[in-house]
Design a protein around this motif. Structure first.
Motif, PDB file in Angstrom:
ATOM      1  N   ARG A 226       0.823  -1.214  -0.023  1.00  0.00           N
ATOM      2  CA  ARG A 226       0.182  -0.083   0.057  1.00  0.00           C
ATOM      3  C   ARG A 226       0.927   1.362   0.092  1.00  0.00           C
ATOM      4  O   ARG A 226       2.066   1.238   0.404  1.00  0.00           O
ATOM      5  CB  ARG A 226      -1.167  -0.128   1.152  1.00  0.00           C
ATOM      6  CG  ARG A 226      -0.178  -0.011   2.692  1.00  0.00           C
ATOM      7  CD  ARG A 226      -1.259  -0.567   3.607  1.00  0.00           C
ATOM      8  NE  ARG A 226      -0.677  -0.280   5.028  1.00  0.00           N
ATOM      9  CZ  ARG A 226      -0.055  -1.032   5.665  1.00  0.00           C
ATOM     10  NH1 ARG A 226       0.244  -2.165   5.105  1.00  0.00           N
ATOM     11  NH2 ARG A 226       0.390  -0.966   6.783  1.00  0.00           N
ATOM     12  N   THR A 227       0.248   2.300  -0.561  1.00  0.00           N
ATOM     13  CA  THR A 227       1.038   3.611  -0.581  1.00  0.00           C
ATOM     14  C   THR A 227       0.587   4.609   0.157  1.00  0.00           C
ATOM     15  O   THR A 227      -0.727   4.707   0.375  1.00  0.00           O
ATOM     16  CB  THR A 227       1.331   4.039  -2.153  1.00  0.00           C
ATOM     17  OG1 THR A 227      -0.003   4.076  -2.649  1.00  0.00           O
ATOM     18  CG2 THR A 227       2.042   3.103  -3.061  1.00  0.00           C
ATOM     19  N   THR A 228       1.284   5.522   0.740  1.00  0.00           N
ATOM     20  CA  THR A 228       0.676   6.785   1.455  1.00  0.00           C
ATOM     21  C   THR A 228       0.710   7.903   0.291  1.00  0.00           C
ATOM     22  O   THR A 228       1.281   7.989  -0.711  1.00  0.00           O
ATOM     23  CB  THR A 228       1.644   6.972   2.587  1.00  0.00           C
ATOM     24  OG1 THR A 228       2.881   7.379   2.243  1.00  0.00           O
ATOM     25  CG2 THR A 228       1.521   5.880   3.619  1.00  0.00           C
ATOM     26  N   LYS A 229      -0.019   9.037   0.735  1.00  0.00           N
ATOM     27  CA  LYS A 229       0.203  10.113  -0.172  1.00  0.00           C
ATOM     28  C   LYS A 229       1.511  10.765  -0.119  1.00  0.00           C
ATOM     29  O   LYS A 229       1.610  11.632  -0.722  1.00  0.00           O
ATOM     30  CB  LYS A 229      -0.920  11.091   0.421  1.00  0.00           C
ATOM     31  CG  LYS A 229      -0.894  11.567   1.747  1.00  0.00           C
ATOM     32  CD  LYS A 229      -2.098  12.526   2.250  1.00  0.00           C
ATOM     33  CE  LYS A 229      -1.828  13.069   3.670  1.00  0.00           C
ATOM     34  NZ  LYS A 229      -2.783  13.829   3.906  1.00  0.00           N
ATOM     35  N   HIS A 230       2.316  10.626   0.804  1.00  0.00           N
ATOM     36  CA  HIS A 230       3.670  11.077   0.919  1.00  0.00           C
ATOM     37  C   HIS A 230       4.776  10.330   0.004  1.00  0.00           C
ATOM     38  O   HIS A 230       5.958  10.424   0.025  1.00  0.00           O
ATOM     39  CB  HIS A 230       4.101  11.110   2.292  1.00  0.00           C
ATOM     40  CG  HIS A 230       3.236  11.925   3.383  1.00  0.00           C
ATOM     41  ND1 HIS A 230       3.265  13.256   3.150  1.00  0.00           N
ATOM     42  CD2 HIS A 230       2.672  11.531   4.407  1.00  0.00           C
ATOM     43  CE1 HIS A 230       2.460  13.674   3.969  1.00  0.00           C
ATOM     44  NE2 HIS A 230       1.909  12.686   4.767  1.00  0.00           N
TER      45      HIS A 230
ATOM     46  N   ASP B  82       5.138   6.971   0.463  1.00  0.00           N
ATOM     47  CA  ASP B  82       5.963   5.708   1.356  1.00  0.00           C
ATOM     48  C   ASP B  82       5.282   4.551   0.576  1.00  0.00           C
ATOM     49  O   ASP B  82       3.949   4.715   0.437  1.00  0.00           O
ATOM     50  CB  ASP B  82       5.610   5.941   2.699  1.00  0.00           C
ATOM     51  CG  ASP B  82       6.430   7.169   3.311  1.00  0.00           C
ATOM     52  OD1 ASP B  82       7.341   7.747   2.638  1.00  0.00           O
ATOM     53  OD2 ASP B  82       6.332   7.449   4.361  1.00  0.00           O
TER      54      ASP B  82
ATOM     55  N   PHE C  59       4.485   0.570   2.078  1.00  0.00           N
ATOM     56  CA  PHE C  59       4.399  -0.568   2.930  1.00  0.00           C
ATOM     57  C   PHE C  59       3.961  -1.890   2.284  1.00  0.00           C
ATOM     58  O   PHE C  59       3.190  -1.979   1.629  1.00  0.00           O
ATOM     59  CB  PHE C  59       3.436  -0.176   4.180  1.00  0.00           C
ATOM     60  CG  PHE C  59       3.669   1.056   4.593  1.00  0.00           C
ATOM     61  CD1 PHE C  59       4.593   1.252   5.820  1.00  0.00           C
ATOM     62  CD2 PHE C  59       2.759   2.150   4.683  1.00  0.00           C
ATOM     63  CE1 PHE C  59       4.850   2.465   6.523  1.00  0.00           C
ATOM     64  CE2 PHE C  59       2.986   3.438   5.111  1.00  0.00           C
ATOM     65  CZ  PHE C  59       3.950   3.676   6.016  1.00  0.00           C
TER      66      PHE C  59
ATOM     67  N   HIS D  12       3.412  -6.564   8.640  1.00  0.00           N
ATOM     68  CA  HIS D  12       4.290  -5.616   7.869  1.00  0.00           C
ATOM     69  C   HIS D  12       5.718  -6.080   7.796  1.00  0.00           C
ATOM     70  O   HIS D  12       6.268  -6.607   8.712  1.00  0.00           O
ATOM     71  CB  HIS D  12       4.091  -4.018   8.871  1.00  0.00           C
ATOM     72  CG  HIS D  12       4.924  -3.203   8.297  1.00  0.00           C
ATOM     73  ND1 HIS D  12       4.788  -2.512   6.795  1.00  0.00           N
ATOM     74  CD2 HIS D  12       6.231  -2.659   8.775  1.00  0.00           C
ATOM     75  CE1 HIS D  12       5.829  -1.666   6.709  1.00  0.00           C
ATOM     76  NE2 HIS D  12       6.610  -1.615   7.997  1.00  0.00           N
TER      77      HIS D  12
ATOM     78  N   THR E 104       8.994  -1.027   4.955  1.00  0.00           N
ATOM     79  CA  THR E 104       8.737   0.336   4.478  1.00  0.00           C
ATOM     80  C   THR E 104       9.712   1.013   3.339  1.00  0.00           C
ATOM     81  O   THR E 104      11.176   0.849   3.855  1.00  0.00           O
ATOM     82  CB  THR E 104       8.619   1.245   5.720  1.00  0.00           C
ATOM     83  OG1 THR E 104       7.689   0.712   6.541  1.00  0.00           O
ATOM     84  CG2 THR E 104       8.009   2.661   5.045  1.00  0.00           C
TER      85      THR E 104
ATOM     86  N   ARG F  20      10.914   4.167   1.275  1.00  0.00           N
ATOM     87  CA  ARG F  20      10.601   5.595   1.233  1.00  0.00           C
ATOM     88  C   ARG F  20      11.852   6.230   0.169  1.00  0.00           C
ATOM     89  O   ARG F  20      12.686   5.552  -0.311  1.00  0.00           O
ATOM     90  CB  ARG F  20      11.090   6.383   2.475  1.00  0.00           C
ATOM     91  CG  ARG F  20      10.279   5.982   3.544  1.00  0.00           C
ATOM     92  CD  ARG F  20      10.484   6.810   4.796  1.00  0.00           C
ATOM     93  NE  ARG F  20       9.239   6.562   5.794  1.00  0.00           N
ATOM     94  CZ  ARG F  20       9.323   5.685   6.639  1.00  0.00           C
ATOM     95  NH1 ARG F  20      10.501   5.071   7.055  1.00  0.00           N
ATOM     96  NH2 ARG F  20       8.365   5.874   7.605  1.00  0.00           N
TER      97      ARG F  20
END
Length: 71
Positions: free
Chosen positions: A9-13, A15, A17, A24, A27, A29
Motif C-alpha cells: 500500500r502507498t501513502t500520499k507522501h 511511502d 508499505f 508488515h 517500508t 521511502r
C-alpha cells in the motif's frame, strides 16, 4: 517459483508499505519506493509478487533444505 502472500500500500507522501500475509515486513521511502512502484506498475500479479519478495529478501535462494524431522 512463484511467491505469494505479499501486498503493498502507498501513502500520499509516497511511502510504500509491504506486508506478507498481513504482517508488515518493510517500508520503502524516497527513491527506493519510486523504483519499486515503477517495477510493479503494469505487470501481472506473479511478477509483482516476485518483486515484493525480492525487495523484502523473502524468496528462495536455492540452498534451503527440508527438515529431516530430526534434531
Amino acid at each position: 517459483m512463484t511467491a505469494s502472500g505479499f501486498s503493498y500500500r502507498t501513502t500520499k507522501h509516497g511511502d510504500v508499505f509491504i506486508d506478507h500475509h498481513g504482517t508488515h515486513v518493510v517500508t520503502l521511502r524516497g527513491s527506493a519506493a519510486e523504483r519499486f512502484l515503477a517495477r510493479v506498475t503494469g505487470v501481472d500479479d506473479d511478477a509483482a509478487q516476485m518483486a515484493m519478495a525480492k525487495v523484502t529478501g523473502n524468496f528462495k535462494r536455492g540452498n534451503e533444505r527440508r527438515s529431516s524431522g530430526r534434531r
